[in-house]
Design a protein around this motif. Structure first.
Motif: not given
Length: 336
Positions: A321-325, A330-332
């Motif tokens: 979940l941390d890696q996904f966040e 980053l994409l944002g």
């Protein structure tokens, strides 16, 4: 005509070559595409071109010279008639010419099908029926142009299609440059996150003298990693995300994938990787070396160089979940 021909073929042939060259760098791809055909062309012109000139100038092959001027496409066959086993060689050259035509036509049909296909994953090719459709369209258009006005009609059509498409090609180049800059920025951001060291105490242990066997790591993945990924999948789906799982397909590799609207999908995979252990000072031969294994984490950009061995199930879920966040943030930042 040749300029327009290259322009009209460049996009989908370039995409096809890039597709089959996955894993290569852009520099390797460009160097291979430029140097390999160039080397073959230089060898062809040097060997066969000089052979034809020698026959015309020094051995009285006047008809070969006339054919080269009046019917260039037939000159190669007349040249081959001056060599032993000419019928066999000519037959082979006709077959090679057929394959040479069929290969780019096939790659063109595949890539046009991929470009016109809606949905699916980036790594998947279009369905077979769509490829067959484009192959039929290409064949019918080619036959129609040949019957309409012989080969000159086809040349005219290529020029008319290639000239406006050069503008599209410039847009392709701009988009590729922008995408590559964004990829570099994402890699830099991820490197900074990795440098902050969210690895924990368990990673420091594995970097010492902890060299587990394959069966130990496999049991850890079955007991801790699989349920942790299932838990993370459940939590992400509860947020309305479309999550694909690799659970149950392979014991050596498991993970999750989330498609993002901005592109660059989130990928979290755990792979059972083996490494050659460093021999101890008491080792006297290569036979003393052993292999050890890691439950290594891979994201969209490759290995993250850390091992999950020693993590609890809750810690693995939190890491996903941390890696996904982090990926979403980053994409944002990059695409905002």
């Amino acid at each position: 005509f040749y300029w327009a021909w290259w322009i009209s073929w460049a996009p989908f042939v370039g995409m096809f070559i890039a597709r089959i060259s996955r894993g290569r760098t852009v520099r390797e791809l460009v160097a291979g595409v430029l140097l390999i055909p160039l080397g073959f062309t230089l060898a062809w012109l040097s060997i066969f071109g000089n052979s034809a000139l020698d026959l015309v100038m020094n051995h009285g092959a006047v008809e070969l010279g006339k054919t080269a001027l009046e019917q260039p496409s037939m000159a190669i066959y007349q040249l081959l008639e001056h060599y032993p086993a000419s019928k066999v060689v000519i037959g082979v050259s006709i077959f090679v010419g057929f394959v040479l035509f069929l290969t780019p036509a096939d790659s063109g049909a595949v890539m046009m099908a991929n470009l016109s296909c809606k949905g699916g994953n980036v790594d998947e090719d279009a369905p077979h029926w769509l490829r067959i459709f484009w192959s039929v369209v290409i064949t019918l258009v080619t036959i129609g142009l040949l019957f309409a006005g012989n080969f000159e009609a086809m040349q005219t059509m290529v020029v008319l299609a290639g000239l406006p498409f050069s503008v599209v090609l410039v847009c392709f180049m701009f988009g590729l440059h922008k995408a590559m800059r964004q990829d570099v920025q994402i890699e830099q951001e991820q490197a900074e996150l990795a440098a902050r060291g969210r690895r924990g105490f368990s990673e420091r242990l594995t970097q010492l003298d902890l060299q587990p066997s394959q069966s130990v790591v496999q049991r850890f993945m079955d007991k801790h990693v699989t349920p942790a990924l299932q838990d993370a999948t459940t939590q992400m789906r509860a947020q309305g995300l479309q999550v694909q799982t690799l659970l149950g397909k392979s014991k050596r590799c498991m993970g999750v994938r989330v498609e993002m609207e901005e592109g660059n999908p989130f990928v979290y995979e755990v792979s059972l990787d083996g490494y050659l252990a460093t021999p101890t000072e008491s080792a006297q031969s290569d036979e003393a070396r052993q292999r050890y294994y890691r439950a290594e984490v891979y994201l969209h950009n490759g290995s993250q160089d850390y091992d999950l061995m020693g993590f609890t199930q809750e810690q693995i879920t939190r890491d996903v979940l941390d890696q996904f966040e982090s990926h979403r943030q980053l994409l944002g930042r990059v695409y905002s």
